[in-house]
Write a protein that holds these residues in place. Structure first.
Motif, mmCIF file in Angstrom:
data_model
loop_
_atom_site.group_PDB
_atom_site.id
_atom_site.type_symbol
_atom_site.label_atom_id
_atom_site.label_comp_id
_atom_site.label_asym_id
_atom_site.label_seq_id
_atom_site.Cartn_x
_atom_site.Cartn_y
_atom_site.Cartn_z
ATOM 1 N N ILE A 166 0.871 -1.175 0.000
ATOM 2 C CA ILE A 166 0.000 0.000 0.000
ATOM 3 C C ILE A 166 0.909 1.226 0.000
ATOM 4 N N TRP A 167 0.922 1.944 -1.102
ATOM 5 C CA TRP A 167 1.758 3.135 -1.252
ATOM 6 C C TRP A 167 0.873 4.374 -1.212
ATOM 7 N N VAL A 168 1.162 5.286 -0.295
ATOM 8 C CA VAL A 168 0.508 6.594 -0.305
ATOM 9 C C VAL A 168 1.487 7.563 -0.958
ATOM 10 N N CYS A 169 1.094 8.067 -2.107
ATOM 11 C CA CYS A 169 1.960 8.925 -2.915
ATOM 12 C C CYS A 169 1.348 10.318 -3.033
ATOM 13 N N SER A 170 2.216 11.314 -3.141
ATOM 14 C CA SER A 170 1.727 12.685 -3.248
ATOM 15 C C SER A 170 2.874 13.627 -3.549
ATOM 16 N N PHE A 171 2.534 14.825 -4.004
ATOM 17 C CA PHE A 171 3.459 15.940 -3.938
ATOM 18 C C PHE A 171 3.465 16.379 -2.470
ATOM 19 N N PRO A 172 4.622 16.785 -1.928
ATOM 20 C CA PRO A 172 4.658 17.161 -0.500
ATOM 21 C C PRO A 172 3.588 18.172 -0.107
ATOM 22 N N ARG A 173 3.076 18.011 1.090
ATOM 23 C CA ARG A 173 2.123 18.914 1.734
ATOM 24 C C ARG A 173 0.752 18.888 1.054
ATOM 25 N N LEU A 222 6.113 -1.361 -9.501
ATOM 26 C CA LEU A 222 4.936 -0.624 -9.047
ATOM 27 C C LEU A 222 4.305 0.142 -10.203
ATOM 28 N N GLN A 223 5.126 0.755 -11.033
ATOM 29 C CA GLN A 223 4.606 1.466 -12.205
ATOM 30 C C GLN A 223 3.779 0.529 -13.090
ATOM 31 N N LYS A 224 4.167 -0.737 -13.109
ATOM 32 C CA LYS A 224 3.484 -1.714 -13.955
ATOM 33 C C LYS A 224 2.301 -2.385 -13.256
ATOM 34 N N GLY A 225 2.000 -1.967 -12.017
ATOM 35 C CA GLY A 225 0.787 -2.454 -11.369
ATOM 36 C C GLY A 225 0.983 -3.407 -10.214
ATOM 37 N N LYS A 226 2.217 -3.717 -9.839
ATOM 38 C CA LYS A 226 2.456 -4.636 -8.729
ATOM 39 C C LYS A 226 2.528 -3.839 -7.427
ATOM 40 N N GLY A 227 1.400 -3.751 -6.755
ATOM 41 C CA GLY A 227 1.272 -2.923 -5.566
ATOM 42 C C GLY A 227 0.146 -1.928 -5.765
ATOM 43 N N ARG A 228 -0.392 -1.415 -4.650
ATOM 44 C CA ARG A 228 -1.527 -0.492 -4.707
ATOM 45 C C ARG A 228 -1.079 0.918 -4.347
ATOM 46 N N ILE A 229 -1.634 1.894 -5.063
ATOM 47 C CA ILE A 229 -1.257 3.293 -4.876
ATOM 48 C C ILE A 229 -2.480 4.113 -4.494
ATOM 49 N N ILE A 230 -2.365 4.856 -3.402
ATOM 50 C CA ILE A 230 -3.361 5.869 -3.046
ATOM 51 C C ILE A 230 -2.680 7.215 -3.248
ATOM 52 N N TYR A 231 -3.194 8.008 -4.174
ATOM 53 C CA TYR A 231 -2.589 9.307 -4.478
ATOM 54 C C TYR A 231 -3.501 10.419 -3.986
ATOM 55 N N ILE A 232 -2.899 11.433 -3.353
ATOM 56 C CA ILE A 232 -3.655 12.569 -2.850
ATOM 57 C C ILE A 232 -3.145 13.839 -3.534
ATOM 58 N N VAL A 233 -4.067 14.622 -4.081
ATOM 59 C CA VAL A 233 -3.733 15.880 -4.753
ATOM 60 C C VAL A 233 -4.378 17.029 -3.981
ATOM 61 N N ARG A 234 -3.756 18.208 -4.068
ATOM 62 C CA ARG A 234 -4.250 19.374 -3.331
ATOM 63 C C ARG A 234 -4.040 20.635 -4.162
ATOM 64 N N ASN A 235 -4.880 21.630 -3.953
ATOM 65 C CA ASN A 235 -4.720 22.900 -4.642
ATOM 66 C C ASN A 235 -3.308 23.441 -4.390
ATOM 67 N N PRO A 236 -2.585 23.826 -5.450
ATOM 68 C CA PRO A 236 -1.191 24.253 -5.268
ATOM 69 C C PRO A 236 -1.040 25.532 -4.443
ATOM 70 N N LYS A 237 -2.092 26.334 -4.324
ATOM 71 C CA LYS A 237 -1.989 27.533 -3.486
ATOM 72 C C LYS A 237 -1.834 27.137 -2.021
ATOM 73 N N ASP A 238 -2.584 26.133 -1.601
ATOM 74 C CA ASP A 238 -2.436 25.645 -0.230
ATOM 75 C C ASP A 238 -1.116 24.906 -0.040
ATOM 76 N N ILE A 239 -0.670 24.198 -1.076
ATOM 77 C CA ILE A 239 0.611 23.498 -0.982
ATOM 78 C C ILE A 239 1.742 24.498 -0.746
ATOM 79 N N ALA A 240 1.738 25.599 -1.492
ATOM 80 C CA ALA A 240 2.817 26.574 -1.393
ATOM 81 C C ALA A 240 2.942 27.114 0.029
ATOM 82 N N THR A 241 1.816 27.474 0.629
ATOM 83 C CA THR A 241 1.866 28.041 1.979
ATOM 84 C C THR A 241 2.252 26.979 3.005
ATOM 85 N N SER A 242 1.708 25.776 2.869
ATOM 86 C CA SER A 242 1.989 24.708 3.825
ATOM 87 C C SER A 242 3.437 24.229 3.714
#
Length: 299
Positions: free
Chosen positions: A44-51, A122-142
């Protein structure tokens, strides 16, 4: 940034060493070993851009998968759910690939890498990915507040302006943001990918807990969902030493003030923190994902 010396009786301002891999600025890690590592079908991979709400989704995912509140209350999230691309022996939990390889299944792994830098399996599908995205304005401040708290940037307004410029022009840490997001967005229909929006998660955590449970093949009662969401409330997480990174104070100097590891835990906080000029600059990043079908609310 050079490491700073410490005064007598004061923790050193340790700096995570930076590097550039495949054109992406990040922290030093074992990028070649990451690419070649074996993944597992039940990973189980939780992936994201930081913050982007990563810590919240990690804790939600851990509890949905295990319902083990006792361990969640007693073991650091960085140990239960290690960040793969952090390798620094001066920090207790940034142990890199070897630590992850020795974990028992199902492994839970945090990762800020772009999709094209993930393990090939993982790129080829071996493993599960949960990706979280956020508005970049909030990312910048956080993100900037986190770097301030950790002592990784100068504490003045000019430094924030420079940070925003690097974030927008794609030279900042883990940038470019549009590329990071769109690589995962394009794979949202893959059976091993769950794509979440931060704004939706904080608006309805019970719904998110059920989505994660369905994705992982778990069964939750309404009581389970309620307990998970209560545990993952922003106030609880801010005061929880198992996920608020307070252990950093035992290792290095931190700069408490406006910033911190967990901030407001809501969407739209950027409105009181960004100048109109900064907000307009960051709008360019949203322009770059137009036409993809991915729409992000401002609140």
């Amino acid at each position: 940034m050079a490491e700073t010396s410490k005064n007598e009786g004061e923790k050193e301002n340790l700096q995570l060493r930076r590097a550039t891999y495949k054109g992406i600025a990040m922290f030093e890690c074992e990028i070649d070993d990451i690419e070649k590592m074996d993944t597992r079908d039940d990973d189980i991979w939780v992936c994201s851009f930081p913050r982007s709400g990563t810590t919240l989704v990690q804790e939600l995912t851990y509890l949905v998968q295990t319902l083990d509140f006792e361990t969640a209350r007693s073991v650091q999230l960085d140990a239960r759910f290690p960040q793969l691309e952090q390798k620094d022996d001066r920090f207790p939990y940034y142990k890199g690939v070897k630590y992850v390889e020795e974990m028992k299944s199902p492994r839970m792994i945090k990762c800020h890498l772009h999709h094209f830098m993930l393990p090939v399996q993982l790129q080829k599908g071996k493993g599960r990915i949960i990706y979280i995205v956020r508005n970049p304005k909030d990312i910048a401040t956080s993100f900037y507040r986190l770097l301030q708290w950790g002592g990784f940037v100068l504490e003045n307004d000019i430094a924030f302006e420079v940070f925003v410029d690097e974030f927008v022009n794609g030279t900042g840490l883990f940038c470019p943001w549009p590329r990071h997001v769109l690589e995962f967005w394009e794979r949202r229909i893959d059976k091993n990918v769950l794509f979440l929006k931060y704004e939706d998660v904080v608006k309805d955590k019970p719904k998110t807990a059920r989505q994660i449970a369905e994705f992982l093949g778990r069964t939750l009662t309404e009581d389970d969902v309620a307990k998970i969401c209560d545990y993952c409330s922003v106030d609880n997480m801010k005061n929880n030493p198992m996920c608020n990174m307070s252990y950093w104070r035992d290792i290095k100097k931190v700069y408490d003030g406006d910033g911190g590891f967990i901030n407001q835990g809501k969407a739209g906080a950027w409105k009181s923190l960004l100048t109109p000029e900064m907000a307009k600059k960051i709008e360019k990043l949203l322009d770059e994902i137009k036409g993809s079908g991915l729409n992000l609310d401002d609140e």
